[in-house]
Scaffold this motif. Structure first.
Motif, PDB file in Angstrom:
ATOM      1  N   ALA A   1       0.820  -1.221   0.000  1.00  0.00           N
ATOM      2  CA  ALA A   1       0.000   0.000   0.000  1.00  0.00           C
ATOM      3  C   ALA A   1       0.850   1.266   0.000  1.00  0.00           C
ATOM      4  CB  ALA A   1      -0.929   0.002   1.214  1.00  0.00           C
TER       5      ALA A   1
ATOM      6  N   ARG B   1       0.237   2.077  -6.454  1.00  0.00           N
ATOM      7  CA  ARG B   1      -0.580   1.005  -7.003  1.00  0.00           C
ATOM      8  C   ARG B   1      -1.371   1.459  -8.231  1.00  0.00           C
ATOM      9  NH1 ARG B   1      -3.572  -0.550  -1.534  1.00  0.00           N
ATOM     10  NH2 ARG B   1      -3.643   1.716  -1.495  1.00  0.00           N
TER      11      ARG B   1
ATOM     12  N   LEU C   1      -3.402  -6.760   7.356  1.00  0.00           N
ATOM     13  CA  LEU C   1      -4.535  -7.137   8.201  1.00  0.00           C
ATOM     14  C   LEU C   1      -4.626  -8.652   8.392  1.00  0.00           C
ATOM     15  CD1 LEU C   1      -7.077  -4.542   6.866  1.00  0.00           C
ATOM     16  CD2 LEU C   1      -6.071  -4.607   9.155  1.00  0.00           C
TER      17      LEU C   1
ATOM     18  N   MET D   1      -9.854  -8.775   8.716  1.00  0.00           N
ATOM     19  CA  MET D   1     -11.135  -8.068   8.551  1.00  0.00           C
ATOM     20  C   MET D   1     -11.378  -7.654   7.105  1.00  0.00           C
ATOM     21  SD  MET D   1     -10.128  -4.412  10.326  1.00  0.00           S
ATOM     22  CE  MET D   1     -11.389  -3.403   9.567  1.00  0.00           C
TER      23      MET D   1
ATOM     24  N   ASP E   1      -7.682  -5.059  13.498  1.00  0.00           N
ATOM     25  CA  ASP E   1      -6.326  -4.686  13.908  1.00  0.00           C
ATOM     26  C   ASP E   1      -6.278  -4.363  15.398  1.00  0.00           C
ATOM     27  OD1 ASP E   1      -7.926  -2.451  13.461  1.00  0.00           O
ATOM     28  OD2 ASP E   1      -6.204  -1.158  13.123  1.00  0.00           O
TER      29      ASP E   1
ATOM     30  N   ARG F   1      -7.422   9.580 -10.269  1.00  0.00           N
ATOM     31  CA  ARG F   1      -8.093  10.762  -9.755  1.00  0.00           C
ATOM     32  C   ARG F   1      -7.247  11.977 -10.119  1.00  0.00           C
ATOM     33  NH1 ARG F   1     -11.364  11.790  -4.940  1.00  0.00           N
ATOM     34  NH2 ARG F   1     -10.761  13.782  -4.064  1.00  0.00           N
TER      35      ARG F   1
ATOM     36  N   ARG G   1      -4.910  16.851  -6.955  1.00  0.00           N
ATOM     37  CA  ARG G   1      -5.514  18.012  -6.286  1.00  0.00           C
ATOM     38  C   ARG G   1      -4.704  19.240  -6.660  1.00  0.00           C
ATOM     39  NH1 ARG G   1      -8.867  15.875  -1.760  1.00  0.00           N
ATOM     40  NH2 ARG G   1      -9.445  17.995  -1.235  1.00  0.00           N
TER      41      ARG G   1
ATOM     42  N   LYS H   1      -2.741  22.428  -6.037  1.00  0.00           N
ATOM     43  CA  LYS H   1      -1.907  22.753  -4.883  1.00  0.00           C
ATOM     44  C   LYS H   1      -2.633  23.772  -3.999  1.00  0.00           C
ATOM     45  CE  LYS H   1       2.296  22.664  -2.906  1.00  0.00           C
ATOM     46  NZ  LYS H   1       2.620  21.487  -2.104  1.00  0.00           N
TER      47      LYS H   1
ATOM     48  N   VAL I   1     -10.682   3.988  -5.145  1.00  0.00           N
ATOM     49  CA  VAL I   1      -9.825   2.901  -4.657  1.00  0.00           C
ATOM     50  C   VAL I   1      -8.370   3.326  -4.512  1.00  0.00           C
ATOM     51  CG1 VAL I   1     -11.346   1.218  -5.749  1.00  0.00           C
ATOM     52  CG2 VAL I   1      -9.271   1.925  -6.934  1.00  0.00           C
ATOM     53  N   PHE I   2      -7.595   2.433  -3.908  1.00  0.00           N
ATOM     54  CA  PHE I   2      -6.167   2.655  -3.669  1.00  0.00           C
ATOM     55  C   PHE I   2      -5.939   4.019  -3.024  1.00  0.00           C
ATOM     56  CE2 PHE I   2      -4.893  -0.420  -7.313  1.00  0.00           C
ATOM     57  CZ  PHE I   2      -5.172  -1.487  -6.486  1.00  0.00           C
ATOM     58  N   ALA I   3      -6.495   4.191  -1.846  1.00  0.00           N
ATOM     59  CA  ALA I   3      -6.370   5.447  -1.107  1.00  0.00           C
ATOM     60  C   ALA I   3      -6.839   6.612  -1.963  1.00  0.00           C
ATOM     61  CB  ALA I   3      -4.943   5.650  -0.622  1.00  0.00           C
ATOM     62  N   ALA I   4      -7.944   6.377  -2.695  1.00  0.00           N
ATOM     63  CA  ALA I   4      -8.594   7.418  -3.492  1.00  0.00           C
ATOM     64  C   ALA I   4      -7.709   7.935  -4.630  1.00  0.00           C
ATOM     65  CB  ALA I   4      -9.062   8.584  -2.619  1.00  0.00           C
ATOM     66  N   SER I   5      -6.711   7.135  -5.044  1.00  0.00           N
ATOM     67  CA  SER I   5      -5.898   7.581  -6.169  1.00  0.00           C
ATOM     68  C   SER I   5      -6.549   7.226  -7.499  1.00  0.00           C
ATOM     69  CB  SER I   5      -4.482   7.010  -6.076  1.00  0.00           C
ATOM     70  OG  SER I   5      -4.504   5.608  -5.960  1.00  0.00           O
TER      71      SER I   5
ATOM     72  N   ARG J   1      -4.420   6.495  13.468  1.00  0.00           N
ATOM     73  CA  ARG J   1      -4.087   5.226  14.106  1.00  0.00           C
ATOM     74  C   ARG J   1      -3.027   5.419  15.181  1.00  0.00           C
ATOM     75  NH1 ARG J   1      -2.598  -0.540  11.321  1.00  0.00           N
ATOM     76  NH2 ARG J   1      -1.998  -1.543  13.259  1.00  0.00           N
TER      77      ARG J   1
ATOM     78  N   GLN K   1      -7.457   3.342   6.910  1.00  0.00           N
ATOM     79  CA  GLN K   1      -7.714   2.085   6.232  1.00  0.00           C
ATOM     80  C   GLN K   1      -8.344   1.041   7.142  1.00  0.00           C
ATOM     81  OE1 GLN K   1      -4.234   0.091   4.425  1.00  0.00           O
ATOM     82  NE2 GLN K   1      -5.605  -0.058   2.694  1.00  0.00           N
ATOM     83  N   THR K   2      -7.863   0.954   8.388  1.00  0.00           N
ATOM     84  CA  THR K   2      -8.408  -0.056   9.280  1.00  0.00           C
ATOM     85  C   THR K   2      -9.402   0.538  10.273  1.00  0.00           C
ATOM     86  OG1 THR K   2      -6.593   0.232  10.837  1.00  0.00           O
ATOM     87  CG2 THR K   2      -6.321  -1.424   9.129  1.00  0.00           C
TER      88      THR K   2
ATOM     89  N   ILE L   1      -0.058   6.877   4.303  1.00  0.00           N
ATOM     90  CA  ILE L   1      -0.987   6.332   3.297  1.00  0.00           C
ATOM     91  C   ILE L   1      -2.203   5.691   3.968  1.00  0.00           C
ATOM     92  CG2 ILE L   1       0.314   4.154   3.145  1.00  0.00           C
ATOM     93  CD1 ILE L   1      -1.355   5.743   0.135  1.00  0.00           C
ATOM     94  N   GLN L   2      -1.980   5.034   5.118  1.00  0.00           N
ATOM     95  CA  GLN L   2      -3.092   4.359   5.796  1.00  0.00           C
ATOM     96  C   GLN L   2      -4.141   5.360   6.275  1.00  0.00           C
ATOM     97  OE1 GLN L   2       0.090   3.662   6.254  1.00  0.00           O
ATOM     98  NE2 GLN L   2       0.321   1.470   5.857  1.00  0.00           N
TER      99      GLN L   2
ATOM    100  N   GLN M   1      -9.277  10.664   2.092  1.00  0.00           N
ATOM    101  CA  GLN M   1      -8.839  11.405   0.920  1.00  0.00           C
ATOM    102  C   GLN M   1      -9.998  11.843   0.012  1.00  0.00           C
ATOM    103  OE1 GLN M   1      -5.325   9.671  -0.543  1.00  0.00           O
ATOM    104  NE2 GLN M   1      -4.953  11.223  -2.083  1.00  0.00           N
TER     105      GLN M   1
ATOM    106  N   ASP N   1       0.402  17.804   0.962  1.00  0.00           N
ATOM    107  CA  ASP N   1       0.207  17.585  -0.482  1.00  0.00           C
ATOM    108  C   ASP N   1      -1.274  17.485  -0.835  1.00  0.00           C
ATOM    109  OD1 ASP N   1       2.922  17.503  -0.768  1.00  0.00           O
ATOM    110  OD2 ASP N   1       3.052  15.312  -0.687  1.00  0.00           O
ATOM    111  N   LEU N   2      -2.102  17.241   0.169  1.00  0.00           N
ATOM    112  CA  LEU N   2      -3.526  16.989  -0.081  1.00  0.00           C
ATOM    113  C   LEU N   2      -4.399  18.202   0.189  1.00  0.00           C
ATOM    114  CD1 LEU N   2      -4.179  13.673   1.870  1.00  0.00           C
ATOM    115  CD2 LEU N   2      -3.553  13.920  -0.519  1.00  0.00           C
TER     116      LEU N   2
END
Lengths: 261, 318
Positions: free
Chosen positions: A15, A19, A39, A120, A181, A232, A235, A237, B133-137, B234, B250-251, B269-270, B276, B294-295
């Motif tokens: 992750a 990806r 997980l 999970m 977790d 996506r 964003r 800047k 998906v993928f952390a909103a990417s 977390r 994520q969790t 990233i989690q 995001q 960055d976000l």
């Protein structure tokens, strides 16, 4: 009687990597390194704990995935699992969660179990439905999303922290559980564990072994269709200011322009 | 018109906001019917609300099974209704339980399943769902190609719009299949008086930079001045500073509010995977290099213990 514990694990793209998707709109597994889904480490941990508390237990890790998915099995074996089952068949590529659950259910039946432990959710698809689907397919109680888990006197007991309430759950074995977790830190493999893992048995199974037709799985057998995938848009800047005593006031001014205050 | 079954999530005898969002979205793809399970005496008022938000029919089933057993009784009811009524789609809120219910219903119906949709619209081949998906990417658009589409939708994916409909109540008797885990005890979550994290239009979250459990007081004060829910990273939860039920990531909970304020959160990233898709993102962090910047739409490099109270005072003064 040996308590047979099966742990379902998934090999996922890291992750923290970049990806993406391959040309057939499936997850691109070449783009970033894969690993045992974080997980699922919690699931392996809980299986090992239950095994250690039992007089006689055996932990088998089961995965469905391509050749590299062995890395996920090795990790679980080095943590302390006893043996592994790897379902690997090129026709599986592109399977949706329905097909994956069908393959896993057959593999679990073939392996045999008293208790199935899952994470999970996977950290790639993040659906969190596979344990429920296994319960449905195998006609077993699901005791899922547990932050605490124990097995005693043929019963599995657990605590589920839901949105509206915390529930204490109970079901007779055999059963399907999934853990969050919050269930307890997963152990790191020791050097000894890593060396021992190399000698532990990994059983290879393909679709023929499980009596599954190729057209029931993979992209051809998927019940959903990905029509389009789009990165996506980046964003734009944002504004970054350094606080020189009026950072809160500046932030308030921004929130006012956005009509939040 | 095609009947769309909407499972109405309720708590404390009231409809939860995501269910109203589902009824709103359902009108884009057909005629919504609401399914109200295990609500006891509150069923009548829940049905009335469902009618105000566009449900032509409200199917009501009650029974101890819905509260004494996990997930399966709701699967039994929804599957039975989908078959009997020839539903064109089934919509469920994307919660832990909602997704599990949807998955088993889909399997029983021989249907494809889409989870965590953030957008839903009518298409030539049935409903088209967008997922992030993928952390909103990435944004992924999917359709169900097999059976009755079963789709779970994330809270805050649409603004609830009232639309008066008949809301005709039909009582339903469910055949239960059993084989469910038993709920031995249930402790309702004690309400903090703040909005539910996943449903709130504004979320203020604290992370490692908050430094201690007591440090969350400034986060909570800002949240209260904005009518916001409180979240935590977390790192803050693992340190024991805030309950896991408030974890964003994520969790933890996936949130998608109009405004997200990250205080003392670096933006691993989690964490990003859980927030995001927020519409406007604001961050306060001492570290100018923190990836969260960055976000952001607006970021303040500074000490949250100075910036947050000043912001809270400014809001109070307006």
């Amino acid at each position: 009687m040996t308590l047979k514990i099966a742990v379902c694990v998934k090999y996922v793209p890291d992750a923290t990597g970049d990806r993406g998707f391959a040309d057939d709109l499936t997850v691109d597994r070449d783009e970033v390194d894969g690993l045992l889904s974080e997980l699922d480490e919690y699931a392996v941990e809980q299986a090992l704990r239950i095994s250690e508390e039992s007089d006689d237990a055996e932990v088998t890790v089961v995965t469905v995935g391509p050749d590299d998915a062995k890395d996920a099995l090795r990790k679980a074996l080095s943590m302390g699992a006893d043996k592994a089952v790897h379902v690997n068949d090129e026709d599986i590529h592109g399977s949706d969660v329905m097909a994956t659950s069908a393959i896993l259910a057959k593999a679990l039946e073939k392996t045999g179990f008293d208790l199935v432990v899952c994470g999970m959710a996977s950290t790639d698809g993040t659906m969190g439905v596979l344990p429920a689907l296994l319960a449905e397919r195998l006609s077993l109680p699901q005791v899922t999303l547990l932050s605490e888990l124990s097995v005693e006197d043929g019963l599995v007991k657990g605590r589920r922290d839901g949105d509206a309430a915390t529930e204490l759950l109970e079901a007779p074995l055999p059963a399907i559980v999934s853990v969050t977790d919050q269930s307890g830190e997963a152990r790191y493999p020791s050097f000894k564990g890593i060396m021992a893992a190399k000698k532990k048995p990994v059983q290879e199974l393909d679709l023929d072994d499980l009596d599954i037709d190729a057209d029931e799985v993979g992209l051809a057998g998927a019940w959903t269709l990905v029509d389009a995938v789009a990165a996506r848009p980046a964003r734009t800047k944002g504004t970054i200011v350094t606080d020189e005593g009026d950072g809160g006031k500046q932030l308030a001014a921004f929130l006012a322009t956005q009509k939040f205050i | 018109m095609a009947e769309i079954l909407v499972l109405v999530d309720h708590a404390d005898g009231a409809v939860r906001k995501p269910a109203l969002e589902l009824l709103t979205l359902a009108r884009r793809i057909g005629e919504p019917s609401a399914v109200v399970l295990g609500a006891g005496e509150a069923a009548a008022s829940i049905a009335a609300t469902a009618g105000e938000y566009g449900a032509a029919t409200v199917y009501v089933a009650d029974g101890a099974e819905f509260t004494e057993q996990l997930v399966v009784p709701k699967v039994d009811a929804l599957t039975q209704l989908a078959k009997e009524k020839g539903a064109a789609a089934v919509l469920v809120t994307s919660s832990g339980e909602g997704k599990e219910i949807a998955a088993r219903v889909a399997l029983r119906l021989g249907s494809g399943l889409i989870t965590d949709a953030v957008e839903l619209e009518a298409g030539e081949n049935g409903p088209v769902a967008t997922q992030s998906v993928f952390a909103a990417s990435y944004q992924v658009r999917s359709t169900v190609t097999h059976g009755v589409p079963v789709i779970t939708v994330k809270p805050n994916s649409a603004a609830p719009e009232a639309s008066s409909a008949a809301g005709t109540v039909e009582n339903v008797t469910v055949s239960f299949t059993g084989n469910a885990a038993k709920v031995v005890a249930r402790t309702p979550r004690v309400s903090t008086g703040r909005p539910e994290l996943t449903e709130s239009a504004i979320v203020v979250s604290g992370g490692r930079g908050v430094g201690a459990a007591e440090g969350f007081a400034v986060v909570e004060k800002l949240a209260d001045s904005l009518g916001a829910a409180v979240g935590a990273s977390r790192a803050a939860v693992d340190a024991g500073w805030y309950p896991h039920s408030n974890q964003v990531g994520q969790t933890g909970k996936q949130v998608s509010p109009q405004l997200y304020v990250a205080a003392g959160i670096s933006g691993a990233i989690q964490h990003r995977a859980g927030m995001q898709t927020s519409k406007t993102i604001v961050a306060v962090n001492k570290d100018a290099e923190a990836p969260i910047f960055d976000l952001v739409d607006y970021g303040v490099v500074g000490d949250l213990f100075e910036v947050l109270p000043q912001l809270t005072d400014e809001i109070g003064a307006r």
